[in-house]
Scaffold this motif. Structure first.
Motif, short mmCIF file in Angstrom:
data_model
loop_
_atom_site.label_atom_id
_atom_site.label_comp_id
_atom_site.label_asym_id
_atom_site.label_seq_id
_atom_site.Cartn_x
_atom_site.Cartn_y
_atom_site.Cartn_z
N HIS A 173 90.88 2.84 -48.08
CA HIS A 173 91.87 2.02 -48.20
C HIS A 173 93.25 2.96 -47.97
O HIS A 173 94.12 2.40 -47.37
CB HIS A 173 91.95 1.73 -49.84
N HIS A 174 93.04 4.27 -48.37
CA HIS A 174 94.31 5.14 -48.10
C HIS A 174 94.56 5.18 -46.58
O HIS A 174 95.79 5.17 -45.97
CB HIS A 174 94.20 6.50 -48.60
N LEU A 175 93.29 5.17 -45.75
CA LEU A 175 93.71 5.70 -44.25
C LEU A 175 94.12 4.40 -43.51
O LEU A 175 94.76 4.32 -42.42
CB LEU A 175 92.39 5.87 -43.46
N LEU A 176 93.86 3.01 -44.32
CA LEU A 176 94.29 1.89 -43.57
C LEU A 176 95.83 1.34 -44.15
O LEU A 176 96.21 0.46 -43.37
CB LEU A 176 93.28 0.85 -43.77
N GLU A 177 96.46 2.31 -44.92
CA GLU A 177 97.55 1.73 -45.57
C GLU A 177 98.77 2.05 -44.45
O GLU A 177 98.51 3.05 -43.84
CB GLU A 177 97.72 2.29 -46.81
N PRO A 178 99.84 1.49 -44.71
CA PRO A 178 101.09 2.10 -43.86
C PRO A 178 101.43 3.54 -44.10
O PRO A 178 101.02 3.82 -45.42
CB PRO A 178 102.14 0.88 -44.26
N HIS A 179 101.77 4.29 -43.08
CA HIS A 179 102.00 5.62 -43.50
C HIS A 179 103.73 5.82 -42.88
O HIS A 179 104.22 5.19 -41.87
CB HIS A 179 101.06 6.47 -42.39
N ARG A 180 104.33 6.84 -43.57
CA ARG A 180 105.65 7.15 -43.24
C ARG A 180 105.75 7.48 -41.81
O ARG A 180 107.06 7.52 -41.13
CB ARG A 180 106.17 8.11 -44.08
N SER A 181 104.82 7.97 -40.95
CA SER A 181 104.95 8.22 -39.59
C SER A 181 104.98 6.92 -38.78
O SER A 181 105.22 7.04 -37.46
CB SER A 181 103.58 8.94 -39.13
N GLY A 182 104.76 5.69 -39.12
CA GLY A 182 104.81 4.67 -38.54
C GLY A 182 103.50 4.02 -38.29
O GLY A 182 103.32 2.70 -37.81
N PRO A 191 99.03 3.99 -39.61
CA PRO A 191 98.16 4.51 -40.32
C PRO A 191 97.38 5.67 -40.22
O PRO A 191 97.27 6.04 -39.24
CB PRO A 191 97.13 3.28 -40.69
N LEU A 192 97.11 6.55 -40.96
CA LEU A 192 96.26 7.78 -40.81
C LEU A 192 95.09 7.62 -40.45
O LEU A 192 94.93 8.54 -39.38
CB LEU A 192 95.97 8.67 -42.22
N GLY A 193 94.50 6.59 -40.43
CA GLY A 193 93.19 6.20 -39.90
C GLY A 193 93.15 5.93 -38.47
O GLY A 193 92.15 6.08 -37.62
N GLU A 194 94.20 6.00 -37.81
CA GLU A 194 94.42 5.83 -36.37
C GLU A 194 94.49 7.39 -35.62
O GLU A 194 94.34 7.49 -34.43
CB GLU A 194 95.74 5.31 -35.66
N ARG A 195 94.46 8.33 -36.48
CA ARG A 195 94.50 9.65 -35.85
C ARG A 195 93.02 10.03 -35.68
O ARG A 195 92.24 10.00 -36.47
CB ARG A 195 95.30 10.64 -36.84
N GLU A 196 92.84 10.76 -34.46
CA GLU A 196 91.31 11.09 -34.10
C GLU A 196 90.67 12.22 -35.05
O GLU A 196 89.74 12.29 -35.65
CB GLU A 196 91.20 11.84 -32.71
N GLY A 197 91.75 13.19 -35.54
CA GLY A 197 91.20 14.21 -36.54
C GLY A 197 90.71 13.85 -37.90
O GLY A 197 89.97 14.28 -38.33
N VAL A 198 91.75 12.85 -38.12
CA VAL A 198 91.27 12.24 -39.58
C VAL A 198 89.87 11.36 -39.57
O VAL A 198 89.04 11.34 -40.32
CB VAL A 198 92.39 11.15 -40.02
N ARG A 199 89.80 10.65 -38.43
CA ARG A 199 88.61 9.83 -38.38
C ARG A 199 87.38 10.92 -38.12
O ARG A 199 86.33 10.46 -38.66
CB ARG A 199 88.69 9.06 -37.01
N MET A 200 87.49 11.84 -37.73
CA MET A 200 86.52 12.91 -37.46
C MET A 200 85.79 13.33 -38.89
O MET A 200 84.85 13.62 -39.36
CB MET A 200 86.67 14.05 -36.49
N ARG A 201 87.01 13.73 -39.80
CA ARG A 201 86.69 14.13 -41.21
C ARG A 201 86.14 12.93 -42.00
O ARG A 201 84.92 13.10 -42.72
CB ARG A 201 87.83 14.62 -41.71
N PHE A 202 86.54 11.68 -41.72
CA PHE A 202 86.17 10.59 -42.50
C PHE A 202 84.71 10.31 -41.88
O PHE A 202 83.86 9.70 -42.88
CB PHE A 202 87.02 9.53 -42.17
N ALA A 203 84.34 10.06 -40.76
CA ALA A 203 82.95 10.05 -40.05
C ALA A 203 82.04 11.20 -40.92
O ALA A 203 80.96 10.75 -41.21
CB ALA A 203 83.01 10.15 -38.65
N ASP A 204 82.37 12.65 -41.14
CA ASP A 204 81.39 13.43 -41.62
C ASP A 204 81.24 13.18 -43.10
O ASP A 204 80.14 13.44 -43.59
CB ASP A 204 82.15 14.84 -41.34
N MET A 205 82.15 12.53 -43.66
CA MET A 205 81.99 12.08 -45.09
C MET A 205 81.04 11.13 -45.00
O MET A 205 80.06 11.04 -46.01
CB MET A 205 83.40 11.66 -45.74
#
Length: 376
Positions: free
Chosen positions: A254-263, A265-279
């Motif tokens: 839910h956090h990764l899909l929410e709007p982020h101050r960068s404009g 969502p964090l979930g669109e970043r490849e590095g974040v997706r890699m960590r989330f996938a491992d989880m």
């Protein structure tokens, strides 16, 4: 796999989720007194039938299979509520084989909720010898120290693993012995809490006279009985660990899909997706191991090594998943009161409960190399 449950258990799981949504989560937000909330959970659980699933039929229970209990314990943990620990009724634990005086004075009151027991297994690191007892007629004279008795401060009695000696000093074997906490010679040397909030005591025994009738089973059966009880707890802890993973992954998603101050969502970043996938990968594998081991346990086979493997993998997976969740949430997850902050403290203890991971690794290797036990 959890996806290949019998239809009956699938229905039970749906009932459990409904119970969480309609009873537990609203009570979690209640301002009622803790004692009143506990009573409400107990009555609601009895009405729903969950309360009796850990209790033998002779006590009015409706005991569930190990697979069903594992599924429910994982479901409770995935709700991340302190109240889920109140859903199941008291089980017999190490006293399941008690008879005669032991049954009347200890097991029966425990099952009624009139008495509480604690399990005393861990020896003091500074003691010269393990806790021992000398046979003196129809009594045992117990001496020694148990260093990490969870719930010992409020228990009415402890079930302690004791090394028994004959009157002439020769070894008689190990025994599980029920000792009243208020018996003469029993002393609480230290009371302390661990970082996840559990309360423990260090307990001394100084020439404590205990009737031989307080031995659970027979002398020589102590260690197997203790390990059997520990094995059950290890599987319970494994289910708790995977349930925690499921809650954390859902929270992070839910956090990764929410709007982020960068404009974006964090979930669109490849590095974040890699960590989330491992989880998600590790949790998938951990749950596969958990449910396979639960099915093996229901066959009645000796699965000490399989339970060890599951406990080590599930709890270490939970440690990595919760740590990853904190990393993705950032500093807010370290603030006291945040659900991940509490979970981060709690999950570390799971790698020590009923055997530290490295000790279990050594035991697993010994089980295969010296005893020929275990499978892949």
């Amino acid at each position: 796999m959890p996806d290949q449950l019998p239809e009956e258990l699938v229905r039970t799981r749906e009932s459990a989720r409904k119970f969480l949504a309609e009873v537990i989560l609203p009570l979690e937000q209640s301002d009622d007194a803790p004692a009143l909330i506990q009573d409400q959970v107990r009555k609601a659980s009895q009405k729903a039938g969950f309360y009796y699933k850990t209790q033998p039929k002779e006590f009015g229970g409706n005991p569930a299979s190990i697979l069903e209990l594992t599924m429910l314990r994982e479901t409770w943990a995935a709700a991340n509520s302190r109240l889920t620990g109140l859903i199941f009724g008291p089980g017999p634990g190490i006293l399941h084989a008690a008879s005669g005086e032991l049954k009347e004075q200890y097991l029966d009151p425990v099952m009624r909720g009139d008495k509480k027991g604690a399990f005393a297994f861990t020896e003091s690191e500074t003691a010269r010898r393990p806790t021992w007892a000398r046979i003196d007629g129809d009594h045992l004279i117990v001496n020694g120290q148990k260093s990490y008795v969870t719930g010992g401060a409020t228990a009415d009695f402890v079930s302690a693993l004791i090394n028994v000696e004959n009157a002439d000093g020769s070894k008689a074997g190990t025994a599980m012995v029920v000792i009243d906490r208020e018996a003469p010679g029993v002393e609480i040397a230290r009371q302390f809490s661990s970082m996840e909030g559990s309360g423990h005591v260090s307990m001394l025994f100084n020439d404590v006279r205990v009737p031989v009738s307080h031995i659970i089973g027979r002398i020589g059966e102590g260690m197997p009985r203790a390990l059997g009880n520990i094995g059950n707890v290890r599987l319970m802890v494994s289910a708790q660990a995977t349930g925690m993973c499921m809650w954390a992954i859902d929270f992070v998603e839910h956090h990764l899909l929410e709007p982020h101050r960068s404009g974006t969502p964090l979930g669109e970043r490849e590095g974040v997706r890699m960590r989330f996938a491992d989880m998600r990968i590790e949790t998938y594998v951990a749950r596969s191991a958990l449910y396979r081991t639960a099915r093996l346990a229901d066959t009645g086979e000796n699965i000490v090594n399989e339970t060890i493997a599951t406990k080590v993998f599930c709890t270490e997976t939970a440690g990595r998943v919760i740590d990853g969740a904190v990393q993705l949430l950032g500093g807010q997850a370290l603030v006291q009161g945040h659900p991940l902050e509490r979970m981060y403290r709690q999950v570390r203890s799971l790698r020590l409960i009923e055997g530290a991971s490295d000790l279990l690794r050594i035991n697993l290797a010994r089980g295969k190399l010296e005893l020929g036990k275990g499978r892949l």
